[in-house]
Design a protein around this motif. Structure first.
Motif, PDB file in Angstrom:
ATOM      1  N   ARG A  59       0.839  -1.205   0.000  1.00  0.00           N
ATOM      2  CA  ARG A  59       0.000   0.000   0.000  1.00  0.00           C
ATOM      3  C   ARG A  59       0.878   1.261   0.000  1.00  0.00           C
ATOM      4  O   ARG A  59       1.713   1.455   0.876  1.00  0.00           O
ATOM      5  N   PRO A  60       0.700   2.125  -1.000  1.00  0.00           N
ATOM      6  CA  PRO A  60       1.497   3.354  -1.056  1.00  0.00           C
ATOM      7  C   PRO A  60       0.897   4.476  -0.222  1.00  0.00           C
ATOM      8  O   PRO A  60       1.525   5.506   0.002  1.00  0.00           O
ATOM      9  N   ASP A  61      -0.335   4.245   0.219  1.00  0.00           N
ATOM     10  CA  ASP A  61      -1.076   5.301   0.896  1.00  0.00           C
ATOM     11  C   ASP A  61      -2.161   4.636   1.739  1.00  0.00           C
ATOM     12  O   ASP A  61      -2.893   3.784   1.248  1.00  0.00           O
ATOM     13  N   LEU A  62      -2.264   5.006   3.001  1.00  0.00           N
ATOM     14  CA  LEU A  62      -3.251   4.371   3.871  1.00  0.00           C
ATOM     15  C   LEU A  62      -4.678   4.791   3.519  1.00  0.00           C
ATOM     16  O   LEU A  62      -5.623   4.025   3.713  1.00  0.00           O
ATOM     17  N   THR A  63      -4.841   5.997   2.996  1.00  0.00           N
ATOM     18  CA  THR A  63      -6.179   6.451   2.607  1.00  0.00           C
ATOM     19  C   THR A  63      -6.745   5.577   1.498  1.00  0.00           C
ATOM     20  O   THR A  63      -7.913   5.177   1.537  1.00  0.00           O
ATOM     21  N   ILE A  64      -5.914   5.272   0.505  1.00  0.00           N
ATOM     22  CA  ILE A  64      -6.369   4.418  -0.592  1.00  0.00           C
ATOM     23  C   ILE A  64      -6.717   3.024  -0.063  1.00  0.00           C
ATOM     24  O   ILE A  64      -7.737   2.437  -0.435  1.00  0.00           O
ATOM     25  N   ALA A  65      -5.878   2.497   0.831  1.00  0.00           N
ATOM     26  CA  ALA A  65      -6.152   1.177   1.418  1.00  0.00           C
ATOM     27  C   ALA A  65      -7.470   1.191   2.189  1.00  0.00           C
ATOM     28  O   ALA A  65      -8.243   0.226   2.149  1.00  0.00           O
ATOM     29  N   SER A  66      -7.749   2.285   2.874  1.00  0.00           N
ATOM     30  CA  SER A  66      -8.994   2.410   3.629  1.00  0.00           C
ATOM     31  C   SER A  66     -10.203   2.448   2.698  1.00  0.00           C
ATOM     32  O   SER A  66     -11.231   1.808   2.955  1.00  0.00           O
ATOM     33  N   CYS A  67     -10.074   3.192   1.605  1.00  0.00           N
ATOM     34  CA  CYS A  67     -11.182   3.290   0.644  1.00  0.00           C
ATOM     35  C   CYS A  67     -11.412   1.964  -0.077  1.00  0.00           C
ATOM     36  O   CYS A  67     -12.554   1.615  -0.404  1.00  0.00           O
ATOM     37  N   VAL A  68     -10.335   1.214  -0.326  1.00  0.00           N
ATOM     38  CA  VAL A  68     -10.470  -0.120  -0.924  1.00  0.00           C
ATOM     39  C   VAL A  68     -11.250  -1.030   0.026  1.00  0.00           C
ATOM     40  O   VAL A  68     -12.120  -1.803  -0.399  1.00  0.00           O
ATOM     41  N   ARG A  69     -10.956  -0.937   1.303  1.00  0.00           N
ATOM     42  CA  ARG A  69     -11.689  -1.717   2.311  1.00  0.00           C
ATOM     43  C   ARG A  69     -13.173  -1.361   2.294  1.00  0.00           C
ATOM     44  O   ARG A  69     -14.045  -2.237   2.312  1.00  0.00           O
ATOM     45  N   LEU A  71     -14.858  -0.119  -0.121  1.00  0.00           N
ATOM     46  CA  LEU A  71     -15.396  -0.617  -1.386  1.00  0.00           C
ATOM     47  C   LEU A  71     -15.654  -2.119  -1.320  1.00  0.00           C
ATOM     48  O   LEU A  71     -16.733  -2.598  -1.696  1.00  0.00           O
ATOM     49  N   ASN A  72     -14.678  -2.871  -0.833  1.00  0.00           N
ATOM     50  CA  ASN A  72     -14.804  -4.331  -0.774  1.00  0.00           C
ATOM     51  C   ASN A  72     -15.899  -4.784   0.187  1.00  0.00           C
ATOM     52  O   ASN A  72     -16.521  -5.831  -0.012  1.00  0.00           O
ATOM     53  N   ASN A  73     -16.124  -3.993   1.235  1.00  0.00           N
ATOM     54  CA  ASN A  73     -17.172  -4.330   2.205  1.00  0.00           C
ATOM     55  C   ASN A  73     -18.552  -3.853   1.763  1.00  0.00           C
ATOM     56  O   ASN A  73     -19.540  -4.055   2.473  1.00  0.00           O
ATOM     57  N   ASN A  74     -18.581  -3.198   0.590  1.00  0.00           N
ATOM     58  CA  ASN A  74     -19.836  -2.702   0.015  1.00  0.00           C
ATOM     59  C   ASN A  74     -20.605  -1.827   1.006  1.00  0.00           C
ATOM     60  O   ASN A  74     -21.821  -1.936   1.163  1.00  0.00           O
ATOM     61  N   LYS A  75     -19.864  -0.963   1.661  1.00  0.00           N
ATOM     62  CA  LYS A  75     -20.472  -0.066   2.640  1.00  0.00           C
ATOM     63  C   LYS A  75     -21.319   0.997   1.940  1.00  0.00           C
ATOM     64  O   LYS A  75     -20.994   1.448   0.845  1.00  0.00           O
ATOM     65  N   LYS A  76     -22.391   1.406   2.592  1.00  0.00           N
ATOM     66  CA  LYS A  76     -23.238   2.454   2.031  1.00  0.00           C
ATOM     67  C   LYS A  76     -23.554   3.537   3.058  1.00  0.00           C
ATOM     68  O   LYS A  76     -24.120   4.569   2.725  1.00  0.00           O
ATOM     69  N   THR A  77     -23.186   3.274   4.294  1.00  0.00           N
ATOM     70  CA  THR A  77     -23.487   4.221   5.362  1.00  0.00           C
ATOM     71  C   THR A  77     -22.222   4.970   5.778  1.00  0.00           C
ATOM     72  O   THR A  77     -21.115   4.615   5.400  1.00  0.00           O
TER      73      THR A  77
END
Length: 350
Positions: A59-69, A71-77
């Protein structure tokens, strides 16, 4: 204060402000990075192939890793989260460390923009409460103002998109301004030749491909240029306005006044209210607070508020970078924009 103890204290402060701790994946899909940042970004990451041939990277950036998480968890809230760990990224300067220790906190699904922007900055300031420092600076910018200004200018639509897309690449952005100002890259003779080719191609087989593009696509692109051409006089004025805007820098309590005077002078139908910025005081604790119109060009995914905090301390080297990135999760593969705002604390021992 030792860095480990300081990190623990900062984490406690963030948690006490209602953020939930999460763990992030260290390895992510390289394509997620390159699809939004381009192949040229590959030189900054540490990538490898797994046994199935999939290209992965640290991971080059923790923000991107967080957003990928997210996305993968299909969060909507909406969720308020924080995390800590290392990011792995090469810098332009060979002396820069490739391993960066960070603490991050975010509001993903940030649907109350102004309130959440202010919350992120307030949390950043609280994180400094355990650090002894002599002085520091809090610089605030806003990418949205640049985008709104660009929309109002008399400039071909394709050039507005181009300038917006490359705002974060300062050198290339300046090259674009030079081209727009002078039309130095346009040869009138070549334009006339292209017009003749256009007339010939429009009567031919438009499904045929040339250099990987269909003739139909080439004609559509050329037609757009013909109907919305660059004009030197207008381009020169646009560049003048943009350069003037990017020089605006002042104490934060003067920001709205300075911006509105600039808009009025250049006959631009925009106005910034006094409460537009999350902070309006010029001094908070030992920090000088300033607005800088050109700040925010170090990361391409910011879309609104951007800020940085740098402090001078005898024992610690600390900086905080943050902002709003409403399109990042969509860029990574979600079907729509998910508003988000956050910050990262970079802590190194001197």
């Amino acid at each position: 204060m030792k860095s480990k103890n300081l990190s623990e204290n900062i984490l406690k402060i963030i948690k006490s402000n209602g953020y939930k701790y999460i763990d992030l994946d260290t390895v992510i899909d390289t394509n997620l990075i390159l699809e939004r940042s381009g192949e040229s970004f590959k030189r900054f990451i540490f990538s490898f192939n797994d046994q199935l041939g999939n290209e992965l990277c640290l991971r080059p950036d923790l923000t991107i890793a967080s957003c990928v998480r997210y996305l993968n968890n299909n969060k909507k809230t909406s969720e308020k989260i924080f995390y800590s760990g290392q990011a792995f990224r090469k810098g332009l300067n060979k002396k820069d460390s490739v391993i960066r220790n960070q603490i991050g906190f975010e509001i993903l699904g940030s649907f109350t923009e102004k309130k959440d922007d202010k919350k992120i900055i307030e949390t950043s300031l609280k994180a400094l409460s355990k650090i002894k420092y002599n002085s520091g600076n809090l610089v605030i910018g806003n990418i949205e103002i640049f985008r709104l200004l660009l929309d109002k200018l008399d400039c071909p639509a394709r050039w507005k998109l181009r300038l917006q897309r490359h705002f974060w690449r300062e050198k290339y952005f300046n090259d674009l301004l030079k081209r727009l100002e002078t039309n130095s890259d346009i040869d009138p003779t070549i334009v006339e030749i292209d017009k003749k080719k256009y007339s010939k191609m429009i009567n031919g087989n438009q499904k045929k491909e040339v250099a990987g593009r269909s003739i139909e696509e080439i004609l559509l692109r050329f037609d757009t240029k013909i109907k919305d051409p660059r004009r030197t006089k207008k381009g020169s004025n646009v560049v003048k306005i943009l350069k003037e805007y990017l020089k605006i820098e002042c104490p934060i309590n003067q920001a709205s006044k300075k911006l509105n005077l600039f808009f009025k002078k250049n006959k631009i139908n925009l106005r910034v209210q006094n409460d537009y910025f999350p902070i309006t005081k010029n001094k908070i604790n030992k920090l000088n607070v300033r607005f800088n119109s050109s700040f925010g060009r170090h990361l391409e995914y910011y879309t609104g508020l951007v800020f940085k905090i740098d402090i001078k301390s005898n024992s610690e080297k600390l900086n905080i970078r943050g902002g709003r990135y409403d399109s990042l999760i969509k860029d990574l593969g979600f079907k729509k924009n998910i508003p988000a705002v956050g910050a990262a604390i970079n802590l190194e021992k001197k």
